[in-house]
Design an enzyme around this catalytic site. Structure first.
Site, mmCIF file in Angstrom:
data_model
loop_
_atom_site.group_PDB
_atom_site.id
_atom_site.type_symbol
_atom_site.label_atom_id
_atom_site.label_comp_id
_atom_site.label_asym_id
_atom_site.label_seq_id
_atom_site.Cartn_x
_atom_site.Cartn_y
_atom_site.Cartn_z
ATOM 1 N N ARG A 16 0.105 -40.334 40.398
ATOM 2 C CA ARG A 16 0.887 -41.318 39.645
ATOM 3 C C ARG A 16 2.381 -41.118 39.880
ATOM 4 O O ARG A 16 2.880 -39.999 39.874
ATOM 5 C CB ARG A 16 0.575 -41.204 38.149
ATOM 6 C CG ARG A 16 1.292 -42.248 37.306
ATOM 7 C CD ARG A 16 0.754 -42.297 35.899
ATOM 8 N NE ARG A 16 0.878 -41.032 35.208
ATOM 9 C CZ ARG A 16 0.577 -40.874 33.911
ATOM 10 N NH1 ARG A 16 0.117 -41.892 33.213
ATOM 11 N NH2 ARG A 16 0.729 -39.693 33.341
ATOM 12 N N ARG A 24 -3.618 -26.977 34.874
ATOM 13 C CA ARG A 24 -4.408 -27.561 33.784
ATOM 14 C C ARG A 24 -5.894 -27.531 34.110
ATOM 15 O O ARG A 24 -6.734 -27.204 33.272
ATOM 16 C CB ARG A 24 -3.930 -29.001 33.570
ATOM 17 C CG ARG A 24 -4.583 -29.729 32.414
ATOM 18 C CD ARG A 24 -3.937 -31.088 32.266
ATOM 19 N NE ARG A 24 -4.731 -32.010 31.489
ATOM 20 C CZ ARG A 24 -4.755 -33.318 31.662
ATOM 21 N NH1 ARG A 24 -4.014 -33.859 32.622
ATOM 22 N NH2 ARG A 24 -5.488 -34.090 30.901
ATOM 23 N N ARG A 47 6.410 -37.664 36.751
ATOM 24 C CA ARG A 47 6.544 -36.867 35.539
ATOM 25 C C ARG A 47 6.108 -35.433 35.805
ATOM 26 O O ARG A 47 5.244 -35.176 36.640
ATOM 27 C CB ARG A 47 5.675 -37.454 34.414
ATOM 28 C CG ARG A 47 6.164 -38.780 33.915
ATOM 29 C CD ARG A 47 5.454 -39.262 32.671
ATOM 30 N NE ARG A 47 4.148 -38.650 32.432
ATOM 31 C CZ ARG A 47 3.283 -39.123 31.533
ATOM 32 N NH1 ARG A 47 3.568 -40.197 30.837
ATOM 33 N NH2 ARG A 47 2.127 -38.531 31.330
ATOM 34 N N LYS A 67 -14.579 -39.114 32.190
ATOM 35 C CA LYS A 67 -15.410 -38.927 31.004
ATOM 36 C C LYS A 67 -15.258 -40.087 30.011
ATOM 37 O O LYS A 67 -16.237 -40.575 29.443
ATOM 38 C CB LYS A 67 -15.017 -37.592 30.351
ATOM 39 C CG LYS A 67 -16.039 -37.038 29.413
ATOM 40 C CD LYS A 67 -15.748 -35.587 29.024
ATOM 41 C CE LYS A 67 -14.365 -35.434 28.423
ATOM 42 N NZ LYS A 67 -14.233 -34.199 27.621
ATOM 43 N N ARG A 76 -16.169 -25.904 22.561
ATOM 44 C CA ARG A 76 -15.193 -25.531 23.585
ATOM 45 C C ARG A 76 -15.346 -24.074 24.018
ATOM 46 O O ARG A 76 -14.641 -23.623 24.911
ATOM 47 C CB ARG A 76 -13.767 -25.767 23.071
ATOM 48 C CG ARG A 76 -13.477 -27.223 22.770
ATOM 49 C CD ARG A 76 -12.055 -27.446 22.327
ATOM 50 N NE ARG A 76 -11.102 -27.323 23.414
ATOM 51 C CZ ARG A 76 -10.802 -28.299 24.260
ATOM 52 N NH1 ARG A 76 -11.403 -29.474 24.161
ATOM 53 N NH2 ARG A 76 -9.907 -28.107 25.212
#
Length: 218
Positions: free
Chosen positions: A128, A173, A162, A13, A89
């Protein structure tokens, strides 16, 4: 031209927002930007929002909607139009945006949804990893070390991931965002302004599809 940009985390985005602004010169407005500006200008509604933020609380819809109305009424938006990012939202905010637009004699021309399969997003977001010795960052798909399991910078073989890049965390998420976005997608589809773009393509191909939509309404 007045737009809204949607997309799950990792859909690209931010990259597409920059390209839209470069070509169409609309004002890119994120929720965070609106809050910061209202608080910096010490407007009444900005101070109200600050009182919630300072206590670590979510800013209520009523206050958020007031900040949006305040921002959309400003002269720069009146001249070139807006691109909302992060608002609305929920359905209550979407309905409030309709009322705000009507009060300002504006209308939402298009809602661009950058659509990417969650499975691909998990790959993008959980790929990552970081060298524990020197902090160099890599991605298993897009930026792997030149020599497998060896840091390009320091030669270490000790890597870690992480917690918020772990696949399970990423999936959770995404699930939260899907649950939040689905009613909005239905709402704007019924309103006839939703434009879905295949975000799994190369960056320039994604923008070409967005550009084709926007050229029709500009």
């Amino acid at each position: 031209m007045n737009l809204m940009l949607m997309g799950l985390p990792g859909a690209g985005k931010g990259t597409q927002a920059e390209k839209i602004v470069d070509k169409y010169h609309v004002i890119h407005i994120s929720t965070g930007d609106m809050f910061r500006e209202a608080m910096a200008n010490k407007t009444a509604v900005g101070l109200k929002a600050k009182s919630f933020i300072d206590q670590g609380e979510l800013v209520p819809d009523e206050v958020t909607n007031q900040i949006v109305q305040e921002r959309l009424a400003q002269s720069d938006v009146n001249e070139v139009g807006y691109m909302l990012d992060g608002f609305p939202r929920n359905l209550a905010q979407a309905e409030a945006l309709d009322q705000i637009n009507a009060s300002l004699n504006k209308k939402l021309d298009a809602v661009i949804d950058i659509d990417v399969a969650p499975k691909l997003l998990v790959e993008r977001l959980s790929g990552r990893f970081i060298c524990r010795k020197c902090g160099a960052t890599y991605h298993k798909l897009y930026n792997p070390p030149k020599v497998k399991d060896t840091c390009d910078r320091c030669g270490s073989h000790d890597f870690y991931q992480r917690e918020d890049d772990q696949p399970k965390t990423v999936k959770n998420r995404l699930d939260v965002n899907i649950k939040m976005n689905t009613p909005l997608i239905d709402y704007y589809q019924k309103a006839g302004v939703l434009k879905r773009v295949d975000g799994a393509q190369e960056i320039d191909q994604v923008f070409a599809q967005i550009d084709a939509f926007l050229s029709e309404i500009n």
